[in-house]
Design a protein around this motif. Structure first.
Motif, PDB file in Angstrom:
ATOM      1  N   UNK A 114       0.883  -1.153   0.000  1.00  0.00           N
ATOM      2  CA  UNK A 114       0.000   0.000   0.000  1.00  0.00           C
ATOM      3  C   UNK A 114       0.924   1.207   0.000  1.00  0.00           C
ATOM      4  N   UNK A 115       1.173   1.730  -1.198  1.00  0.00           N
ATOM      5  CA  UNK A 115       2.049   2.882  -1.339  1.00  0.00           C
ATOM      6  C   UNK A 115       1.250   4.143  -1.032  1.00  0.00           C
ATOM      7  N   UNK A 116       1.872   5.080  -0.401  1.00  0.00           N
ATOM      8  CA  UNK A 116       1.292   6.390  -0.135  1.00  0.00           C
ATOM      9  C   UNK A 116      -0.096   6.302   0.509  1.00  0.00           C
ATOM     10  N   UNK A 117      -0.169   5.754   1.722  1.00  0.00           N
ATOM     11  CA  UNK A 117      -1.455   5.622   2.393  1.00  0.00           C
ATOM     12  C   UNK A 117      -2.042   6.960   2.850  1.00  0.00           C
ATOM     13  N   UNK A 118      -1.231   7.995   2.849  1.00  0.00           N
ATOM     14  CA  UNK A 118      -1.685   9.322   3.260  1.00  0.00           C
ATOM     15  C   UNK A 118      -1.388  10.307   2.134  1.00  0.00           C
ATOM     16  N   UNK A 121      -0.949  16.131   0.197  1.00  0.00           N
ATOM     17  CA  UNK A 121      -1.425  17.472   0.567  1.00  0.00           C
ATOM     18  C   UNK A 121      -1.800  17.601   2.044  1.00  0.00           C
ATOM     19  N   UNK A 122      -1.916  16.492   2.773  1.00  0.00           N
ATOM     20  CA  UNK A 122      -2.193  16.566   4.211  1.00  0.00           C
ATOM     21  C   UNK A 122      -0.983  16.156   5.053  1.00  0.00           C
ATOM     22  N   UNK A 129       1.524  24.621   2.099  1.00  0.00           N
ATOM     23  CA  UNK A 129       0.758  24.920   0.888  1.00  0.00           C
ATOM     24  C   UNK A 129      -0.691  25.306   1.200  1.00  0.00           C
ATOM     25  N   UNK A 130      -1.142  24.977   2.420  1.00  0.00           N
ATOM     26  CA  UNK A 130      -2.466  25.405   2.851  1.00  0.00           C
ATOM     27  C   UNK A 130      -3.617  24.491   2.478  1.00  0.00           C
ATOM     28  N   UNK A 131      -3.322  23.309   1.963  1.00  0.00           N
ATOM     29  CA  UNK A 131      -4.410  22.388   1.629  1.00  0.00           C
ATOM     30  C   UNK A 131      -4.860  21.635   2.869  1.00  0.00           C
ATOM     31  N   UNK A 132      -6.090  21.150   2.818  1.00  0.00           N
ATOM     32  CA  UNK A 132      -6.626  20.397   3.944  1.00  0.00           C
ATOM     33  C   UNK A 132      -7.369  19.174   3.423  1.00  0.00           C
TER      34      UNK A 132
END
Length: 172
Positions: A114-118, A121-122, A129-132
């Motif tokens: 499971x690559x990149x589980x998160x 941008x969070x 960068x200000x993303x949520x």
């Protein structure tokens, strides 16, 4: 390079895209894990790159054919004017317990990832960068629903059959 454990951990994290824990990025780093011996081996393997690419494509075609009959699995998309080499073969799961499938495969001796589980941008490294959460819903859904199957140049038909049958047995 140092006797200081804290400095050594930081150096490893910087050279590993800024991650201390796999796929969780605390700061922006770079990819600097290739040493001279690995480079020499890869240089020798370069002459066989087309063969390796064809082997990966053949394995992906086997997976595609095996999984095309179920709506519970979405096979990787291809751009019509390009050639996919399949460093990874990643399925999108639809209504399937991803962790359950991963455990099932592991019990059968089949690695999966499971690559990149998160989503990036969070992650802490990109907070500036200000993303949520909620800003990129497709990315967020994919991070919860994809799994990658074994993909390498030495996969033979027997192994591919075992992998695909094991996946299909779990989802049916």
């Amino acid at each position: 390079m140092t006797n200081d454990d804290t400095l050594a951990q930081l150096s490893r994290a910087i050279a590993n895209h800024g991650m201390k824990t796999r796929y969780y990025y605390e700061f922006i780093g770079f990819n600097s894990r290739l040493d001279t011996i690995q480079a020499a081996v890869l240089n020798a393997k370069l002459a066989h790159l087309n063969e390796y690419n064809k082997a990966r494509q053949a394995a992906a075609a086997f997976y595609d054919k095996s999984f095309s009959g179920t709506e519970k699995l979405k096979i990787p998309a291809r751009a019509t004017k390009s050639t996919h080499i399949f460093h990874q073969y990643t399925l999108v799961l639809n209504g399937i317990d991803r962790n359950g499938l991963k455990e099932h495969l592991q019990s059968k001796g089949i690695p999966s990832m499971i690559y990149y589980p998160m989503p990036l941008h969070v992650q802490k490294a990109y907070q500036y960068l200000g993303y949520k959460e909620g800003d990129f819903p497709v990315t967020e859904q994919l991070c919860k629903s994809v799994i990658s199957l074994p993909m390498h140049t030495e996969l033979d038909t027997e192994q591919l059959e075992y992998i695909t049958q094991s996946v299909l047995a779990y989802i049916s």
